[in-house]
Enzyme design. Structure first.
Site: not given
Ligand code: AP5
Ligand code: ZN
Length: 216
Positions: A13, A127, A160
């Site tokens: 994402k 990552r 992270r």
């Molecule tokens: P990446 O693009 O970083 O993936 P992502 O889907 O963004 O993963 P996240 O772990 O950031 O999502 P998340 O939803 O768990 O975390 P968030 O930060 O929102 O890609 C991942 C890896 O794959 C990278 O190394 C990349 O290079 C690689 N990659 C990408 N595309 C690829 C491809 N096509 N092929 C190969 N490799 C590829 O949330 C973190 C925390 O914040 C949550 O746990 C929660 O505590 C809090 N939080 C955030 N939003 C909320 C909310 N709305 N409500 C409550 N708590 C929240």
């Protein structure tokens, strides 16, 4: 365009949001990035969020919803935005609907990124992110030129805290229980588009743009 990206942790994402926001000339609004910036800045919001994030639990809705309400009221989000990581459960989706209704508008599209769990665990455990500019790398799929150093800005790369195996497993459970129901919620509203999110980053981007354009 007002759009949302939904998909499991590690679906790509953040990677896609960065590229799509620039292609579509709309700001990317990532709740995870805003929380992490607050954690590293030592703000009160950051202190509240950190314990939830380290466990892989969702930050409470009242905190998250108010943060998003403030961000979407900013000037650059008036004409459109791409949300990454929000909404994350049905109550947040209902809050977003009512926020947009108050602004006289609604979502154009919700793009679901589909990836299986085995791939997600591989992506998250490799990552690395830049402390300075936030660029995301992968040790095998998208490595930096020099170990531990960002190609774009020379910043330090770090892993992270929530990318440890046991936290990854818990984040996946939280996704299945709380976030996946959004797929049906948005399908019923007629705004869901889904794409396969495996393969090269640029192929996923091409699929995403085609899906968003077909829906808009
Ligand atoms: P990446 O693009 O970083 O993936 P992502 O889907 O963004 O993963 P996240 O772990 O950031 O999502 P998340 O939803 O768990 O975390 P968030 O930060 O929102 O890609 C991942 C890896 O794959 C990278 O190394 C990349 O290079 C690689 N990659 C990408 N595309 C690829 C491809 N096509 N092929 C190969 N490799 C590829 O949330 C973190 C925390 O914040 C949550 O746990 C929660 O505590 C809090 N939080 C955030 N939003 C909320 C909310 N709305 N409500 C409550 N708590 C929240
Ligand atoms: Zn950098």
């Amino acid at each position: 365009m007002r759009a949302v990206l939904v998909g499991p942790p590690g679906a790509g994402k953040g990677t896609q949001a960065q590229i799509l926001a620039s292609e579509l000339s709309i700001p990317k609004v990532s709740t995870g990035d805003i929380f992490r910036a607050n954690v590293s800045g030592g703000t009160e919001l950051g202190r509240t969020a950190k314990s939830y994030m380290d466990r892989g639990d969702l930050v409470p809705d009242e905190v998250t919803n108010e943060m998003v309400r403030g961000r979407l009221a900013e000037e650059d989000a008036r004409e459109g935005f791409l949300l990454d990581g929000f909404p994350r459960n049905v109550p947040q989706a209902e809050t977003l609907d009512s926020m947009l209704k108050d602004m006289g508008t609604a979502l154009d599209a919700v793009l679901e990124l589909k990836v299986d769990e085995e791939e997600v665990v591989k992506r998250l455990s490799g990552r690395r992110s830049c402390r300075e500019c936030g660029r995301v790398y992968h040790l095998d799929y998208d490595p930096p030129e020099a170990d531990g150093v960002c190609d774009a800005c020379g910043g330090e790369l770090y892993q992270r805290d929530d990318d440890r195996e046991e936290v990854i497993r818990h984040r996946l459970e939280v996704y299945r229980e709380q976030t996946e129901p959004l797929v049906a919620y948005y399908r019923d509203k007629g705004v869901l588009v889904a794409i396969g999110a495996t393969g090269a980053v640029e192929d996923v981007t091409a699929r995403a743009i085609a899906a968003l354009r077909s829906d808009a």
